[in-house]
Design a protein around this motif. Structure first.
Motif, PDB file in Angstrom:
ATOM      1  N   MET A 188      13.237  -4.986  -5.461  1.00 46.11           N
ATOM      2  CA  MET A 188      11.833  -4.665  -5.675  1.00 46.11           C
ATOM      3  C   MET A 188      11.116  -5.922  -6.156  1.00 46.11           C
ATOM      4  O   MET A 188      11.585  -6.610  -7.056  1.00 46.11           O
ATOM      5  CB  MET A 188      11.692  -3.553  -6.712  1.00 46.11           C
ATOM      6  N   LEU A 189       9.963  -6.201  -5.559  1.00 48.06           N
ATOM      7  CA  LEU A 189       9.152  -7.337  -5.954  1.00 48.06           C
ATOM      8  C   LEU A 189       7.774  -6.826  -6.365  1.00 48.06           C
ATOM      9  O   LEU A 189       7.198  -5.962  -5.684  1.00 48.06           O
ATOM     10  CB  LEU A 189       8.978  -8.341  -4.814  1.00 48.06           C
ATOM     11  N   VAL A 190       7.284  -7.349  -7.478  1.00 46.01           N
ATOM     12  CA  VAL A 190       5.939  -7.014  -7.942  1.00 46.01           C
ATOM     13  C   VAL A 190       5.148  -8.318  -8.006  1.00 46.01           C
ATOM     14  O   VAL A 190       5.113  -8.982  -9.043  1.00 46.01           O
ATOM     15  CB  VAL A 190       5.970  -6.315  -9.316  1.00 46.01           C
ATOM     16  N   PRO A 191       4.528  -8.728  -6.869  1.00 47.22           N
ATOM     17  CA  PRO A 191       3.800 -10.003  -6.867  1.00 47.22           C
ATOM     18  C   PRO A 191       2.511  -9.898  -7.662  1.00 47.22           C
ATOM     19  O   PRO A 191       1.923  -8.831  -7.808  1.00 47.22           O
ATOM     20  CB  PRO A 191       3.516 -10.235  -5.378  1.00 47.22           C
ATOM     21  N   ALA A 192       2.083 -11.038  -8.178  1.00 48.21           N
ATOM     22  CA  ALA A 192       0.839 -11.087  -8.939  1.00 48.21           C
ATOM     23  C   ALA A 192      -0.337 -11.123  -7.978  1.00 48.21           C
ATOM     24  O   ALA A 192      -0.384 -11.941  -7.065  1.00 48.21           O
ATOM     25  CB  ALA A 192       0.820 -12.316  -9.839  1.00 48.21           C
ATOM     26  N   GLY A 193      -1.315 -10.203  -8.185  1.00 44.39           N
ATOM     27  CA  GLY A 193      -2.521 -10.194  -7.370  1.00 44.39           C
ATOM     28  C   GLY A 193      -2.295  -9.605  -5.998  1.00 44.39           C
ATOM     29  O   GLY A 193      -1.194  -9.172  -5.639  1.00 44.39           O
ATOM     30  N   GLY A 194      -3.366  -9.575  -5.211  1.00 50.36           N
ATOM     31  CA  GLY A 194      -3.282  -9.066  -3.850  1.00 50.36           C
ATOM     32  C   GLY A 194      -3.692  -7.608  -3.762  1.00 50.36           C
ATOM     33  O   GLY A 194      -3.460  -6.820  -4.676  1.00 50.36           O
ATOM     34  N   THR A 195      -4.312  -7.232  -2.632  1.00 45.29           N
ATOM     35  CA  THR A 195      -4.760  -5.855  -2.431  1.00 45.29           C
ATOM     36  C   THR A 195      -4.309  -5.283  -1.100  1.00 45.29           C
ATOM     37  O   THR A 195      -4.605  -4.131  -0.813  1.00 45.29           O
ATOM     38  CB  THR A 195      -6.299  -5.803  -2.494  1.00 45.29           C
ATOM     39  N   ALA A 196      -3.650  -6.064  -0.254  1.00 39.48           N
ATOM     40  CA  ALA A 196      -3.230  -5.612   1.073  1.00 39.48           C
ATOM     41  C   ALA A 196      -1.717  -5.547   1.124  1.00 39.48           C
ATOM     42  O   ALA A 196      -1.053  -6.566   1.328  1.00 39.48           O
ATOM     43  CB  ALA A 196      -3.765  -6.551   2.148  1.00 39.48           C
ATOM     44  N   PRO A 197      -1.129  -4.362   0.935  1.00 40.10           N
ATOM     45  CA  PRO A 197       0.339  -4.275   0.901  1.00 40.10           C
ATOM     46  C   PRO A 197       0.996  -4.673   2.217  1.00 40.10           C
ATOM     47  O   PRO A 197       2.069  -5.264   2.229  1.00 40.10           O
ATOM     48  CB  PRO A 197       0.594  -2.805   0.553  1.00 40.10           C
ATOM     49  N   GLY A 198       0.354  -4.325   3.357  1.00 41.16           N
ATOM     50  CA  GLY A 198       0.956  -4.682   4.640  1.00 41.16           C
ATOM     51  C   GLY A 198       1.033  -6.179   4.840  1.00 41.16           C
ATOM     52  O   GLY A 198       2.063  -6.718   5.244  1.00 41.16           O
ATOM     53  N   GLY A 199      -0.074  -6.882   4.551  1.00 43.02           N
ATOM     54  CA  GLY A 199      -0.075  -8.339   4.716  1.00 43.02           C
ATOM     55  C   GLY A 199       0.900  -9.017   3.781  1.00 43.02           C
ATOM     56  O   GLY A 199       1.617  -9.944   4.164  1.00 43.02           O
ATOM     57  N   ALA A 200       0.937  -8.550   2.516  1.00 48.65           N
ATOM     58  CA  ALA A 200       1.874  -9.145   1.560  1.00 48.65           C
ATOM     59  C   ALA A 200       3.309  -8.906   1.993  1.00 48.65           C
ATOM     60  O   ALA A 200       4.175  -9.774   1.848  1.00 48.65           O
ATOM     61  CB  ALA A 200       1.633  -8.563   0.169  1.00 48.65           C
ATOM     62  N   ALA A 201       3.591  -7.716   2.561  1.00 48.59           N
ATOM     63  CA  ALA A 201       4.953  -7.405   3.010  1.00 48.59           C
ATOM     64  C   ALA A 201       5.358  -8.299   4.173  1.00 48.59           C
ATOM     65  O   ALA A 201       6.501  -8.782   4.232  1.00 48.59           O
ATOM     66  CB  ALA A 201       5.040  -5.935   3.407  1.00 48.59           C
ATOM     67  N   ARG A 202       4.443  -8.515   5.110  1.00 48.31           N
ATOM     68  CA  ARG A 202       4.786  -9.371   6.251  1.00 48.31           C
ATOM     69  C   ARG A 202       5.032 -10.815   5.813  1.00 48.31           C
ATOM     70  O   ARG A 202       5.961 -11.479   6.284  1.00 48.31           O
ATOM     71  CB  ARG A 202       3.659  -9.312   7.294  1.00 48.31           C
TER      72      ARG A 202
END
Length: 665
Positions: free
Chosen positions: A495-509
């Protein structure tokens, strides 16, 4: 006093002694003082070696100063000697004066040709014969050869009949062509007595018989002495110019070495102070950029930037080399937009860093200098310097030394990150297994670790093949390195909890692409959120885990995505089951077209699917002509695209039609 500061102080003292021109015995006092203050053996050895080097420089400077004083005196003497300007002009003046003072028809001066082994006519005055002007005499031949051989003056009232000289056909032909009869020749002597050296001969000649008096011989000898002095002075001036050029070159080398030593000392002090003050790799990049006046970026072992590009002061328009608070993710596109990282650029950095590791030096690659940051043979990262393709020796060594400092900081950061990540991992495990047991306690523990669980966070869940699964946790730590984010292993995934960001799909890719690169095998990543609070974060993890499973079922191994991007599967997997959103996303274009044009495309599509795709049965149910059904289906294809009737898309359309019908009933 710290060790490095102590050594630096003594080295500065040596430089000060050199700059002040102190006597040689003062240099030994530096090592004595170091022993007195209790310097260690290694420091003493280094100081003694530096002292020996300083003494060598001191000796070289003394020698150059002594030679410079000699050359200055030589130039003053040359200036006093007939105000020598151009040697040819002086020799022509002497020959002309000899002809005028002795009243002869001609005068000429010969000089030896050391390469050819003979003598040649250097200057003539009053000569009319080209053959005579180009005569060359061997040692001992003719009157001139005898003068050069014996270093004594000779005179003849009639050369053609004088048997004292060794006549040759070429000399006699030249003398006859010029019409010379009486000739007086005197040597150009350097030195006196038996140690004198003949460097040429001066002649005066008449075209009629004549006996030269002793005074005339003495006068021509005096002029010959002036000619010898002029020639010797010109040669000395030439030698002086060469020596001066060598001296200037030596002085330039000394100045360059001194500047390099001073710069190396400055950079060592600056980087040491930076590390002692708790500086980070971004601070090192800024300092190196400022010292080398270029652009510096620190990359991790995978070729992804750990810092923003730091710019030297003059390259940043005077703005300094400070680095902002950006992370590797900011630099590689892992932000709210989920843009992909530049995999090709990362691979190029890795290749260049491998070349640097193989050579143990910085390498020039595509106009940029790359130096590997190593711990033994382990690649921790690399420094990339652009804007300085002409990096010279001292600056290149400074750049290479800065990679050692960077390696130490990267090791320290990794050690701290691994320790913190284990503690944060315990927090994540408690958050996922019992989010409701003590929410306030979980939030407080998160704040102690620098994580505000009440702030919105994306949640990513990653998995890979079983045979490389142990690499995934370390890759996640490296991926989040320096971002203030957290990762933890849970139920065979990470499990990763990155700092910031609002688009889960883009962050996942983006995470899937970089983790795949770091692990060396396909890594599948699902994202959910943003979510805030222990319960919401646990629910987001559950949604991401279900989405991850769906990605595997759909055969999208090594990809990234979120439930909202999986169509009707997203409706089933998502936490809120957004039926209206699914219907609007699937049928929205047709519903808008019907409402705007007053058509019945949605009703036609429902009848078509309800009749099993039979056009005949559909036209009967709709009570229209079969051509009307075909036209409406063509319009549907124009709106939804040519793949609307594929099995996967048709299933989503039928599900959306059923859900809409239920919502209307």
């Amino acid at each position: 006093m710290p060790k490095n500061t102590s050594v630096a102080a003594h080295l500065r003292r040596l430089l000060e002694l050199l700059a002040a021109g102190a006597p040689a015995e003062d240099f030994g006092a530096v090592a004595t003082e170091a022993r007195r203050v209790g310097a260690g053996a290694d420091d003493l050895a280094e100081i003694e070696q530096a002292t020996q080097a300083a003494l060598r420089v001191h000796s070289a400077l003394r020698q150059h100063q002594r030679r410079e004083a000699e050359l200055t005196a030589l130039f003053d003497t040359a200036g006093d000697l007939a105000a020598l300007r151009d040697l040819d002009a002086v020799l022509r003046s002497i020959v002309r004066r000899a002809r005028m003072l002795l009243g002869t028809d001609t005068a000429y001066l010969t000089l030896p040709d050391e390469e050819a082994g003979d003598t040649f006519m250097r200057v003539t005055d009053g000569s009319v014969s080209v053959l005579f002007q180009n005569l060359r005499l061997q040692l001992g031949e003719g009157l001139g050869g005898l003068v050069a051989q014996t270093a004594r003056p000779y005179a003849t009232p009639d050369y053609r009949t004088d048997e004292r000289f060794h006549h040759t056909h070429s000399i006699d032909a030249g003398v006859l062509d010029e019409g010379l009869v009486a000739i007086l020749g005197v040597p150009l002597l350097l030195g006196s007595g038996s140690g004198g050296k003949v460097i040429g001969a001066l002649f005066a000649a008449d075209r009629t018989p004549r006996t030269f008096s002793p005074d005339e011989v003495a006068l021509l000898c005096s002029l010959a002495n002036h000619a010898a002095i002029a020639i010797d002075t010109a040669k000395a001036m030439t030698d002086a110019r060469v020596a001066l050029a060598e001296l200037a070159e030596a002085n330039a080398v000394i100045r360059e070495r001194s500047a390099a030593m001073q710069r190396a000392e400055e950079s060592h002090d600056r980087l040491s102070d930076l590390v002692l003050r708790g500086g980070d790799v971004a601070d090192v990049a800024a300092a190196v950029a400022d010292l080398l006046q270029g652009d510096v970026t620190v990359f991790d072992a995978g070729g992804w930037p750990l810092t923003e590009t730091a710019r030297g002061a003059d390259r940043a328009g005077g703005g300094g080399g400070a680095v902002g608070g950006g992370s590797a993710h900011d630099a590689t596109g892992v932000d709210g937009s989920g843009g992909p990282a530049p995999a090709g650029a990362a691979a190029a950095v890795v290749r260049a860093a491998e070349d640097s590791r193989a050579t143990a030096h910085a390498v020039l690659h595509d106009g940029r200098w790359v130096c590997a940051a190593l711990a033994g043979q382990e690649m921790l990262g690399s420094l990339v310097l652009s804007g300085r393709p002409d990096l010279d020796g001292p600056d290149r060594r400074l750049f290479e030394r800065s990679s050692v400092v960077t390696s130490l900081l990267l090791l320290l950061r990794r050690s701290v990150a691994e320790t913190e990540n284990r503690v944060r991992g315990d927090l994540i495990t408690d958050l996922l297994t019992a989010p409701d047991r003590d929410p306030a306690g979980l939030v407080a523990r998160g704040r102690n670790l620098g994580i505000d669980l009440n702030r919105p966070h994306l949640v990513l869940v990653a998995s890979t093949d079983a045979d490389v699964r142990e690499r995934l946790a370390g890759a996640a730590v490296q991926y989040l390195f320096g971002t203030g984010s957290v990762s933890a292993e849970h139920a065979g995934t990470v499990m990763l909890v990155p700092a910031g960001g609002t688009a889960p799909g883009g962050a996942a890719r983006a995470a899937a692409e970089q983790l795949t690169h770091l692990v060396g095998a396909p890594v599948t990543v699902a994202g959910a959120g943003p979510a805030a609070g222990p319960r919401a974060l646990a629910d987001a993890h559950a949604e991401a885990a279900r989405c991850l499973q769906a990605l595997h079922v759909l055969g999208r191994r090594g990809a990234g995505g979120s439930a909202g991007e999986l169509g009707f599967l997203g409706v089933l997997l998502g936490k809120d089951h957004d039926v209206e959103g699914f219907v609007a996303a699937t049928l929205g274009p047709l519903l808008e077209y019907d409402e705007r044009r007053g058509t019945q495309l949605v009703r036609t599509l429902a009848a078509y699917f309800g009749c099993g795709g039979s056009l005949t049965r559909a036209k009967e149910e709709l009570h229209v002509h079969i051509n009307t059904v075909v036209q409406r289906l063509d319009r549907i294809q124009a709106i939804l695209g040519p793949g609307w009737n594929s099995p996967e898309h048709a299933l989503e359309l039928q599900l959306a039609l059923r859900l809409r019908l239920l919502s209307l009933s």
